[in-house]
Design a protein around this motif. Structure first.
Motif, PDB file in Angstrom:
ATOM      1  N   ARG A 173       2.042   1.783  -3.571  1.00  0.00           N
ATOM      2  CA  ARG A 173       1.000   2.373  -4.409  1.00  0.00           C
ATOM      3  C   ARG A 173       0.804   3.843  -4.092  1.00  0.00           C
ATOM      4  N   ASP A 174       0.818   4.199  -2.825  1.00  0.00           N
ATOM      5  CA  ASP A 174       0.666   5.602  -2.433  1.00  0.00           C
ATOM      6  C   ASP A 174       1.826   6.453  -2.934  1.00  0.00           C
ATOM      7  N   ARG A 175       3.041   5.925  -2.840  1.00  0.00           N
ATOM      8  CA  ARG A 175       4.212   6.666  -3.320  1.00  0.00           C
ATOM      9  C   ARG A 175       4.140   6.870  -4.829  1.00  0.00           C
ATOM     10  N   LYS A 214       0.959  12.072  -9.649  1.00  0.00           N
ATOM     11  CA  LYS A 214       0.245  13.341  -9.500  1.00  0.00           C
ATOM     12  C   LYS A 214       1.199  14.520  -9.694  1.00  0.00           C
ATOM     13  N   ARG A 228       0.834  -1.206   0.000  1.00  0.00           N
ATOM     14  CA  ARG A 228       0.000   0.000   0.000  1.00  0.00           C
ATOM     15  C   ARG A 228       0.873   1.263   0.000  1.00  0.00           C
ATOM     16  N   LEU A 229       1.975   1.221   0.713  1.00  0.00           N
ATOM     17  CA  LEU A 229       2.900   2.354   0.722  1.00  0.00           C
ATOM     18  C   LEU A 229       3.501   2.573  -0.666  1.00  0.00           C
ATOM     19  N   ALA A 259       1.385   6.923  -6.631  1.00  0.00           N
ATOM     20  CA  ALA A 259       0.298   7.867  -6.906  1.00  0.00           C
ATOM     21  C   ALA A 259       0.755   9.302  -6.683  1.00  0.00           C
ATOM     22  N   ASP A 260       1.544   9.533  -5.636  1.00  0.00           N
ATOM     23  CA  ASP A 260       2.075  10.879  -5.389  1.00  0.00           C
ATOM     24  C   ASP A 260       3.003  11.332  -6.516  1.00  0.00           C
TER      25      ASP A 260
END
Length: 144
Positions: free
Chosen positions: A128-130, A136, A125-126, A132-133
């Motif tokens: 995927r979040d990284r 963006k 999950r970390l 996504a950031d």
């Protein structure tokens, strides 16, 4: 002129259980093939080839992390065979469909399945979040 490489920003590690299983299976195959070759048994050659391949794979697992995130790209180093590099400039979005894979959506709408088998479950999950950031941030800095 010295060639300067880009420094990695973040590492995402492998699943320890998978690494230990591959190392143990390669050791077992190596020991069996060594014993068979010492007895001059032809099955020693048949077990030595997969043993050597698994030994190289386990060394690859021990030396390389699963994923490396740079400033403008990320690399997936799943195995000796699957080693890919993706650029944030090509991506539009990323989706975590399951804990086994994520979908990278390109600018033209194409989907790329990125396997997460072998990554430490706490890092999925970390990761995927990284990504996504970073995507963006890349979308905000684009001029086209």
């Amino acid at each position: 002129m010295k060639n300067k490489e880009e420094e990695p920003k973040e590492y995402f590690e492998r699943n320890i259980i998978l690494v230990v299983c591959v190392v143990l299976s390669s050791l077992v195959l190596d020991i069996v093939s060594f014993n068979l070759l010492m007895e001059v048994n032809p099955w020693g050659s048949a077990t030595a080839i997969p043993g050597l391949i698994l030994t190289f794979q386990s060394l690859w697992f021990l030396v390389n992390p699963y994923a490396v995130v740079y400033e403008n790209r990320f690399e997936i180093k799943q195995s000796l065979i699957y080693n890919r590099e993706f650029y944030f400039l090509d991506a539009k979005d990323i989706e975590l469909k399951s804990m086994r894979k994520i979908h990278l959506v390109y600018n033209d709408g194409d989907l790329e399945n990125i396997p997460l088998f072998g990554m430490r479950s706490a890092h999925k999950r970390l990761f995927r979040d990284r990504l996504a950031d970073k995507i963006k941030l890349s979308l905000n800095n684009r001029d086209f």
